[in-house]
Design a protein around this motif. Structure first.
Motif, PDB file in Angstrom:
ATOM      1  N   GLU A 494      33.537 -97.665   8.441  1.00  9.52           N
ATOM      2  CA  GLU A 494      34.939 -97.695   8.049  1.00  9.52           C
ATOM      3  C   GLU A 494      35.104 -97.352   6.565  1.00  9.52           C
ATOM      4  OE1 GLU A 494      38.561 -97.383   9.100  1.00  9.52           O
ATOM      5  OE2 GLU A 494      37.080 -98.098  10.558  1.00  9.52           O
ATOM      6  N   ALA A 495      34.179 -97.812   5.730  1.00 13.27           N
ATOM      7  CA  ALA A 495      34.256 -97.491   4.303  1.00 13.27           C
ATOM      8  C   ALA A 495      34.116 -95.991   4.072  1.00 13.27           C
ATOM      9  CB  ALA A 495      33.172 -98.248   3.535  1.00 13.27           C
ATOM     10  N   ILE A 496      33.200 -95.357   4.790  1.00 12.43           N
ATOM     11  CA  ILE A 496      33.025 -93.910   4.656  1.00 12.43           C
ATOM     12  C   ILE A 496      34.259 -93.186   5.180  1.00 12.43           C
ATOM     13  CG2 ILE A 496      31.704 -91.945   5.538  1.00 12.43           C
ATOM     14  CD1 ILE A 496      29.213 -93.764   5.353  1.00 12.43           C
ATOM     15  N   ALA A 497      34.799 -93.648   6.312  1.00 15.55           N
ATOM     16  CA  ALA A 497      35.994 -93.020   6.882  1.00 15.55           C
ATOM     17  C   ALA A 497      37.187 -93.147   5.947  1.00 15.55           C
ATOM     18  CB  ALA A 497      36.321 -93.645   8.233  1.00 15.55           C
ATOM     19  N   THR A 498      37.208 -94.209   5.142  1.00 17.72           N
ATOM     20  CA  THR A 498      38.340 -94.443   4.237  1.00 17.72           C
ATOM     21  C   THR A 498      38.112 -93.844   2.865  1.00 17.72           C
ATOM     22  OG1 THR A 498      38.840 -96.504   5.400  1.00 17.72           O
ATOM     23  CG2 THR A 498      39.793 -96.223   3.197  1.00 17.72           C
ATOM     24  N   GLU A 499      36.942 -94.117   2.279  1.00 12.75           N
ATOM     25  CA  GLU A 499      36.691 -93.770   0.886  1.00 12.75           C
ATOM     26  C   GLU A 499      36.106 -92.370   0.686  1.00 12.75           C
ATOM     27  OE1 GLU A 499      37.709 -95.729  -1.478  1.00 12.75           O
ATOM     28  OE2 GLU A 499      38.340 -97.288  -0.054  1.00 12.75           O
ATOM     29  N   LEU A 500      35.383 -91.862   1.656  1.00 15.40           N
ATOM     30  CA  LEU A 500      34.750 -90.547   1.493  1.00 15.40           C
ATOM     31  C   LEU A 500      35.457 -89.452   2.290  1.00 15.40           C
ATOM     32  CD1 LEU A 500      30.880 -91.167   1.472  1.00 15.40           C
ATOM     33  CD2 LEU A 500      32.465 -90.927  -0.440  1.00 15.40           C
ATOM     34  N   SER A 501      36.560 -89.771   2.913  1.00 18.65           N
ATOM     35  CA  SER A 501      37.270 -88.786   3.730  1.00 18.65           C
ATOM     36  C   SER A 501      38.551 -88.344   3.050  1.00 18.65           C
ATOM     37  CB  SER A 501      37.594 -89.357   5.112  1.00 18.65           C
ATOM     38  OG  SER A 501      36.418 -89.644   5.832  1.00 18.65           O
ATOM     39  N   THR A 502      38.786 -87.039   3.093  1.00 14.20           N
ATOM     40  CA  THR A 502      40.043 -86.459   2.632  1.00 14.20           C
ATOM     41  C   THR A 502      40.579 -85.566   3.731  1.00 14.20           C
ATOM     42  OG1 THR A 502      39.276 -86.473   0.327  1.00 14.20           O
ATOM     43  CG2 THR A 502      41.167 -85.079   0.843  1.00 14.20           C
ATOM     44  N   ASP A 503      41.752 -85.913   4.223  1.00 12.63           N
ATOM     45  CA  ASP A 503      42.366 -85.147   5.299  1.00 12.63           C
ATOM     46  C   ASP A 503      41.414 -84.981   6.485  1.00 12.63           C
ATOM     47  OD1 ASP A 503      44.482 -83.818   6.497  1.00 12.63           O
ATOM     48  OD2 ASP A 503      43.902 -81.859   5.712  1.00 12.63           O
ATOM     49  N   GLY A 504      40.651 -86.035   6.770  1.00 14.97           N
ATOM     50  CA  GLY A 504      39.759 -86.030   7.923  1.00 14.97           C
ATOM     51  C   GLY A 504      38.405 -85.403   7.708  1.00 14.97           C
ATOM     52  N   LEU A 505      38.121 -84.889   6.526  1.00 15.17           N
ATOM     53  CA  LEU A 505      36.823 -84.282   6.232  1.00 15.17           C
ATOM     54  C   LEU A 505      35.995 -85.231   5.376  1.00 15.17           C
ATOM     55  CD1 LEU A 505      37.996 -80.653   5.441  1.00 15.17           C
ATOM     56  CD2 LEU A 505      36.517 -81.317   7.347  1.00 15.17           C
ATOM     57  N   VAL A 506      34.745 -85.458   5.762  1.00 16.28           N
ATOM     58  CA  VAL A 506      33.885 -86.429   5.101  1.00 16.28           C
ATOM     59  C   VAL A 506      33.071 -85.745   4.004  1.00 16.28           C
ATOM     60  CG1 VAL A 506      31.999 -88.072   5.405  1.00 16.28           C
ATOM     61  CG2 VAL A 506      33.752 -87.836   7.182  1.00 16.28           C
ATOM     62  N   ARG A 507      33.207 -86.270   2.790  1.00 17.18           N
ATOM     63  CA  ARG A 507      32.378 -85.816   1.673  1.00 17.18           C
ATOM     64  C   ARG A 507      31.055 -86.571   1.693  1.00 17.18           C
ATOM     65  NH1 ARG A 507      36.937 -87.598  -0.442  1.00 17.18           N
ATOM     66  NH2 ARG A 507      35.900 -89.027  -1.885  1.00 17.18           N
ATOM     67  N   ARG A 508      30.026 -85.957   1.107  1.00 18.31           N
ATOM     68  CA  ARG A 508      28.728 -86.629   1.097  1.00 18.31           C
ATOM     69  C   ARG A 508      28.696 -87.808   0.137  1.00 18.31           C
ATOM     70  NH1 ARG A 508      24.821 -81.515   0.359  1.00 18.31           N
ATOM     71  NH2 ARG A 508      26.602 -80.880  -0.945  1.00 18.31           N
ATOM     72  N   TRP A 509      29.394 -87.691  -0.979  1.00 13.12           N
ATOM     73  CA  TRP A 509      29.439 -88.750  -1.996  1.00 13.12           C
ATOM     74  C   TRP A 509      30.776 -88.669  -2.721  1.00 13.12           C
ATOM     75  CZ3 TRP A 509      25.173 -85.267  -2.095  1.00 13.12           C
ATOM     76  CH2 TRP A 509      25.382 -84.108  -2.852  1.00 13.12           C
ATOM     77  N   PRO A 510      31.133 -89.683  -3.511  1.00  8.45           N
ATOM     78  CA  PRO A 510      32.491 -89.739  -4.081  1.00  8.45           C
ATOM     79  C   PRO A 510      32.861 -88.569  -4.977  1.00  8.45           C
ATOM     80  CG  PRO A 510      31.456 -91.896  -4.173  1.00  8.45           C
ATOM     81  CD  PRO A 510      30.387 -90.944  -3.722  1.00  8.45           C
ATOM     82  N   ASP A 511      31.924 -88.034  -5.749  1.00 13.03           N
ATOM     83  CA  ASP A 511      32.259 -86.976  -6.711  1.00 13.03           C
ATOM     84  C   ASP A 511      32.391 -85.600  -6.063  1.00 13.03           C
ATOM     85  OD1 ASP A 511      32.298 -88.819  -8.717  1.00 13.03           O
ATOM     86  OD2 ASP A 511      30.242 -88.442  -9.368  1.00 13.03           O
TER      87      ASP A 511
END
Length: 590
Positions: A494-511
């Motif tokens: 859930e943290a990755i789905a919330t914090e690392l996702s933008t418009d449904g696309l998952v980034r590998r890390w925050p930056d």
């Protein structure tokens, strides 16, 4: 003219080499002979590095549509102008009579292009600029009787044109009209400079033969699960990125397409990574490709060789080469001025703890294990012993080029290696040590559960002691170390789905600014394993819709613009789609 947007390119393949052709009909990338050979068309990386344009004259096109012909990698593009309609069909030819797995066994490489008038009269343009050796060579062009010979360095290129071309300063060009019902075939053959000359193939029947060869691949590999059309397309891309003579699957058809426009993270992906091996094996198994899984497994075993004290390399060339030393092509400007342009990949010398888990797990995935040879036993025992070094830092899944760290995904894959080795131990002979392996396996899990969790973040983080989320931990449930329903793993998902996702696309890390396609499909799998099937299916469909018009994915997608970024098409993105579709079909799949 510079290169087109990355998503504008279609893939051509003969299961040995690859070419990329843009929507406007320009072949801007082709490396004859094999995927990692020097390009003869390289406009993808520099406007002066060669191309072959065949399409309506500039400014005349009102609409362009394209599709692959009958589940093949033969591409048909239809251009509509104010004066009529024309189709251009492009393909890298199969050997005459080749069917199915005989693709890639070519005696020569031929790029064929057929122009067909559909309605009215369309003014066409052909512009041919071969630039071998990544654009370093401007060849002599000898024009005679509809044939243009380019002799440069180690290659001879023979272009046969049905229309007269004017040759000057390493460039051949023409404008011509195509009327309804008219068919014109062009073919470009590559051959070694000091061998037999290229032989002529009639491009019209040869393209039809190539379509039939690809169709037999489809017929050999039925898929019985959700999203069959999407899975078949992605499976075909994986087939297209397979170097058929050895069975190796390259990560992508290209080098140095940037993860960020103007950036320096531009790497050569025309090699085969063992990190991707087990995921690719699973994708081939899901799409009912037993011959491919066997060939891919054989390639990996031969490439790894005897396992001693030294770690197994993480990647190889398509025929098992280990030394992939990296260098820069400083004469090339790079895609969108993204430098350096690299050939080779220095990640080959990194240590990654995921490799033993990948290779041992692949043994368990195959149904036909049977009796193992002494060489296989020695390899598996050596890999299990390497996994007992799990306490050491490594470069991690994302191949960080700095000091090693204690990445959770690497630890989890060591756990997977040891768990698989314990299961295989009865077949491994006297050198097997299942009790010690089981003790090490349990210690890995205890360490990950205790030290990988960050109370402040409320999730498992990318590395022990880190406060940074990392999408690589989405692989933990797939290893079997912990279920996706575990409360802490569920919180991490859930943290990755919330914090690392933008418009449904998952980034590998925050930056990171762009979404990583494979990680997004891994999130789909985790949600499905956690029982959120509807949510997982919605994310799957939203992600699948971000492919280009041909169903191709690059490495990453910018969530703000939808632009594709990184090398293309990326095998791992398509393997991720196949895995996610199958997980939605079978959430309990191991």
């Amino acid at each position: 003219m510079s290169a087109s947007p990355i998503a504008d390119y279609g893939l051509l393949s003969d299961s040995a080499s690859a070419a990329l052709v843009s929507r406007n009909g320009s072949v801007d990338w082709w490396c004859p002979d094999r995927f990692d050979a020097p390009s003869v068309f390289g406009r993808l990386l520099d406007a002066e590095a060669g191309h072959w344009l065949l399409g309506p004259v500039a400014g005349s096109v009102r609409r362009t549509e394209r599709e692959y012909v009958d589940d093949s990698l033969v591409l048909r593009t239809v251009h509509r102008t104010g004066d009529g309609e024309v189709a251009v069909t492009d393909g890298l030819l199969a050997e005459p009579g080749a069917r199915g797995h005989e693709l890639g066994q070519n005696s020569q490489m031929v790029l064929a292009r057929v122009v067909e008038g559909l309605a009215g009269t369309v003014r066409m343009r052909c512009e041919y600029l071969p630039r071998p050796e990544y654009g370093l060579i401007v060849p002599y062009l000898h024009c005679r009787d509809g044939e243009i010979m380019a002799e440069a360095g180690p290659l001879i290129l023979a272009l046969h044109s049905p229309v007269p071309l004017t040759c000057t300063h390493g460039r051949a060009y023409a404008e011509f009209d195509v009327g309804a019902g008219q068919v014109l075939g062009f073919d470009l053959a590559s051959a070694p400079a000091y061998g037999p000359p290229p032989r002529r193939l009639d491009p019209v029947p040869a393209l039809a033969e190539t379509v039939e060869a690809w169709r037999t691949i489809r017929d050999l590999h039925p898929y019985h699960g959700r999203y069959p059309e999407l899975v078949r397309r992605s499976a075909l891309v994986v087939q297209g990125l397979t170097y058929r003579p050895s069975g190796a699957v390259v990560a992508a058809a290209t080098t140095s397409l940037p993860e960020r426009l103007g950036g320096t993270d531009n790497y050569d992906y025309r090699y085969a990574w063992l990190r991707d091996f087990i995921l690719t094996m699973r994708a081939l198994w899901v799409t009912t490709c037993p011959e491919e899984t066997g060939q891919l497994f054989g390639w990996a075993a031969r490439s790894a060789g005897r396992s001693g004290d030294e770690p197994v390399p993480i990647m190889y060339g398509v025929t098992g080469e280990r030394d992939l030393s990296e260098y820069s092509l400083d004469h090339l400007r790079g895609y969108a001025d993204s430098r350096p342009v690299r050939v080779g990949n220095d990640a080959w010398g990194q240590r990654q703890h995921d490799v033993p888990g990948v290779l041992i797990g692949a043994h368990l995935l195959r149904d036909e294990l049977g009796d193992l040879s002494e060489e296989s036993k020695a390899l598996l025992v050596g890999l299990a012993e390497q996994a007992t070094h799990w306490r050491e830092p490594d470069a991690g899944m994302w191949e960080e080029r700095g000091p090693g760290r204690h990445y959770l995904a690497s630890k989890a894959l060591c756990w997977g290696a040891l768990d698989s080795a314990v299961k295989l131990a009865p077949r491994l002979g006297a050198r097997a040590d299942p009790q010690r392996w089981a003790a090490a396996r349990d210690e890995v899990r205890e360490t990950v559960l205790r030290d990988g969790w960050n109370d402040r973040v409320g999730a498992y983080t990318g590395a022990i002691g880190s406060a940074e989320l990392d999408a690589s931990v989405l692989v933990l449930p797939a290893t079997g170390m912990m279920p996706a329903t575990d409360p802490r793993m569920r919180a991490t998902i859930e943290a990755i789905a919330t914090e690392l996702s933008t418009d449904g696309l998952v980034r590998r890390w925050p930056d990171e600014t762009a979404g990583f396609v494979a990680c997004t499909f891994w999130l789909v799998e985790c949600l499905a394993m956690a029982g959120e099937t509807e949510r997982a299916a919605a994310l799957f469909e939203r992600t699948a819709a971000r492919a280009n018009d041909l169903g191709l994915f690059a490495e990453q997608i910018d969530p703000r613009t939808g632009a594709h970024l990184g090398n293309t098409p990326l095998a791992l993105s398509h393997v991720g789609l196949i895995g996610a579709a199958w997980r939605l079909t079978r959430p309990d799949f191991g």
